[in-house]
Design a protein around this motif. Structure first.
Motif, short mmCIF file in Angstrom:
data_model
loop_
_atom_site.label_atom_id
_atom_site.label_comp_id
_atom_site.label_asym_id
_atom_site.label_seq_id
_atom_site.Cartn_x
_atom_site.Cartn_y
_atom_site.Cartn_z
N ALA A 182 3.87 2.16 9.80
CA ALA A 182 4.51 3.62 9.62
C ALA A 182 3.98 4.13 8.35
O ALA A 182 3.68 3.52 7.43
CB ALA A 182 5.99 3.47 9.83
N THR A 183 4.10 5.46 8.45
CA THR A 183 3.69 5.96 7.14
C THR A 183 4.93 6.73 6.60
O THR A 183 5.52 7.28 7.38
CB THR A 183 2.69 7.58 7.40
N PRO A 184 5.20 6.59 5.20
CA PRO A 184 6.44 7.09 4.76
C PRO A 184 6.33 8.65 4.73
O PRO A 184 5.32 9.26 4.33
CB PRO A 184 6.42 6.54 3.37
N THR A 185 7.42 9.18 5.04
CA THR A 185 7.49 10.71 5.17
C THR A 185 7.70 11.23 3.67
O THR A 185 7.08 12.36 3.44
CB THR A 185 8.81 11.43 5.90
N ALA A 186 8.14 10.48 2.71
CA ALA A 186 8.34 10.87 1.13
C ALA A 186 6.88 11.13 0.51
O ALA A 186 6.22 10.06 1.01
CB ALA A 186 9.43 10.04 0.58
N ARG A 187 6.69 11.92 -0.35
CA ARG A 187 5.44 11.76 -0.93
C ARG A 187 5.70 10.85 -2.18
O ARG A 187 6.00 11.27 -3.45
CB ARG A 187 4.91 13.01 -1.41
N LEU A 188 5.40 9.42 -1.84
CA LEU A 188 5.73 8.59 -2.87
C LEU A 188 5.01 8.69 -4.19
O LEU A 188 5.42 8.20 -5.30
CB LEU A 188 5.65 6.97 -2.20
N ASP A 189 3.50 9.11 -4.15
CA ASP A 189 3.02 9.11 -5.35
C ASP A 189 2.77 10.49 -5.84
O ASP A 189 1.71 10.36 -6.78
CB ASP A 189 1.46 8.25 -4.93
N ARG A 190 3.46 11.36 -5.32
CA ARG A 190 2.96 12.75 -5.83
C ARG A 190 4.45 13.50 -6.16
O ARG A 190 4.23 14.30 -6.90
CB ARG A 190 2.24 13.67 -4.63
N THR A 241 0.77 -1.23 -0.03
CA THR A 241 0.05 0.16 0.09
C THR A 241 0.83 1.33 0.02
O THR A 241 1.81 1.30 0.68
CB THR A 241 -0.81 0.13 1.28
N ILE A 242 0.54 2.27 -0.94
CA ILE A 242 1.44 3.36 -1.10
C ILE A 242 1.91 4.23 0.20
O ILE A 242 2.81 4.82 0.17
CB ILE A 242 0.94 4.13 -2.26
N ASN A 243 0.88 3.93 1.12
CA ASN A 243 1.05 5.18 2.29
C ASN A 243 1.38 4.01 3.63
O ASN A 243 0.98 4.72 4.73
CB ASN A 243 0.07 6.08 2.43
#
Lengths: 162, 301
Positions: free
Chosen positions: B254-262, B199-201
């Protein structure tokens, strides 16, 4: 191989290029899961229309390009599309005579087979199973088959591709 | 005259040959990295297609840039100016801290690397397989990108490069299920591994014991232990912790801090390569990017 000269190879190449472009064209997130298998559809059409020109090797090559474009394991779509092309060639005389809705159902079966083979490979290398809407690609393929069929047929007749 | 049975039995033979070829290819691609050169070659073949897909976006970007009004540009300029000032002020503080840190570490006799070579790359807009978290960037072997290279955005670690072609490379995001990254909790230094969830987030941290000191909101940074990612970059923020008494490990996400999909712009890092300070010139919204000269920006050491 044939005595008649081939015509309009460029049209076939262009339709495949267009299908490859549609495969990677950026779409909004939700629409990405509804993207039909354009390369598969175009391949099935040409296998039905010109089985002496487009076949197993074309399917393999296009599959390899799809693998490269979509970042999957090299050979995954190549193998699946090879088998799809083979089956279409095997039954092309029968499928050609089907009414369009029955043809669309046959196309659905072929596209599901493509997805199934791709899924089998990706499970084999340990990737997780896709969500249930994975199969929506094939359903969309079935829905767009009639327009794709008529469009490609008029192209083929217009440019006298043989 | 057209013959009906021109292909005869040979299509079965061809089927067998091509399926066998595919299986060989897949095995080689999966098991070993023997066919990286083939991949690199094919990536050049598909490059024009990716560029055509890129075209509408870059044309739109060019138009909106050249048709922007004077006022818009002035406003943007002003806001960038303020931002620049703020960042400069922060860097000043950082520099003195860094020098102090080095001095203290010299006292302790431990080594510490400061400054890394960084290159700005842009994402190509071509869509990949939606069930894998991969991206294509417009820098390749010609820009000295190498497999395994870490990829960041302005907010944190994005992933690592997996395949390198001459002009483009493919990178795996940290949320892909086949990706794992060694991290540590910034607050107390607990080391663990963050695994992609698909999941991306969300990232999963499956190896944190039930009694470990982890709280929601804890920042996870790269620990640098795997040798691939440089230490100290933010990766994710702990979101939830579930304790199951029957299990020896807690269930932490955990939620990635990088904006992986944006993120459109990403940073390629060369760990361990320090470069002297040069005036940085950022590419100004040039979406085609490929023919733009590589811009080496670097952190001040």
């Amino acid at each position: 191989m044939t005595l008649a000269r081939h015509h309009g190879g460029g049209v076939i190449v262009l339709t495949f290029l267009l299908a490859l472009l549609l495969t990677i064209i950026p779409l909004p997130e939700w629409l990405r899961y509804l993207r039909p298998d354009w390369v598969g559809l175009v391949l099935i059409y040409w296998c039905l229309a010109l089985p002496e020109r487009v076949g197993v090797s074309t399917g393999w090559l296009m599959g390899l390009l799809v693998d490269m474009l979509t970042g999957t394991l090299l050979g995954q779509h190549a193998m699946a599309l090879t088998i799809v092309a083979f089956l279409t060639l095997r039954f092309h005389q029968r499928i050609r005579l089907f009414p369009i809705w029955q043809q669309a159902l046959t196309v659905l079966v072929l596209l599901v087979l493509h997805q199934l083979l791709a899924l089998w490979v990706s499970r084999f290398i340990g990737r997780p199973g896709p969500p249930w809407y994975y199969w929506a690609h094939s359903l969309m393929g079935m829905i767009v088959w009639p327009p794709v069929y008529f469009a490609l047929r008029s192209l083929r007749r217009g440019f006298r591709v043989s | 005259m057209k013959l009906i049975f021109t292909q005869g039995p040979s299509i079965t033979a061809r089927l067998v040959v091509f399926v066998a070829l595919s299986v060989v290819l897949m095995t080689m691609d999966h098991r070993q990295q023997h066919i990286e050169s083939l991949r690199a070659g094919l990536s050049v073949v598909v490059y024009p297609l990716q560029m055509i897909v890129e075209l509408p976006g870059s044309v739109y970007g060019w138009f909106s840039e050249s048709l922007a009004t004077r006022r818009q540009l002035q406003e943007e300029n002003a806001s960038l100016h303020t931002q620049n000032l703020m960042l400069k002020a922060q860097t000043q503080k950082l520099q003195s801290l860094e020098v102090e840190n080095i001095r203290l570490r010299e006292l302790l006799d431990s080594s510490f690397q400061v400054g890394q070579k960084i290159l700005v790359a842009e994402l190509l807009s071509a869509n990949l397989d939606p069930y894998q978290h991969q991206i294509i960037i417009n820098k390749g072997e010609l820009d000295k990108v190498y497999p395994g290279q870490p990829l960041l955005d302005a907010n944190g670690v994005m992933g690592q490069v997996v395949h390198v072609g001459p002009y483009t490379s493919t990178a795996l995001l940290i949320t892909d299920t086949s990706h794992a990254i060694p991290v540590q909790i910034n607050r107390n230094g607990i080391r663990t591994i963050a695994i992609g969830s698909g999941t991306i987030n969300r990232l999963d941290l499956p190896y944190i014991s039930n009694n470990a000191d982890v709280r929601p909101g804890d920042l996870l940074t790269t620990s640098g232990l795997g040798g691939k990612f440089p230490p100290g970059y933010p990766v994710a923020i702990v979101e939830a912790i579930e304790h199951d008494p029957g299990q020896s490990f807690a269930h932490v996400t955990a939620t990635p801090t990088a904006r992986l999909d944006r993120s459109r712009e990403v940073l390629l890092v060369w760990p361990g390569e320090t470069h002297a300070l040069k005036p940085a010139a950022a590419p100004a919204g040039d979406a085609s990017g490929a023919d733009a000269p590589p811009v080496a920006t670097e952190k001040t050491p």
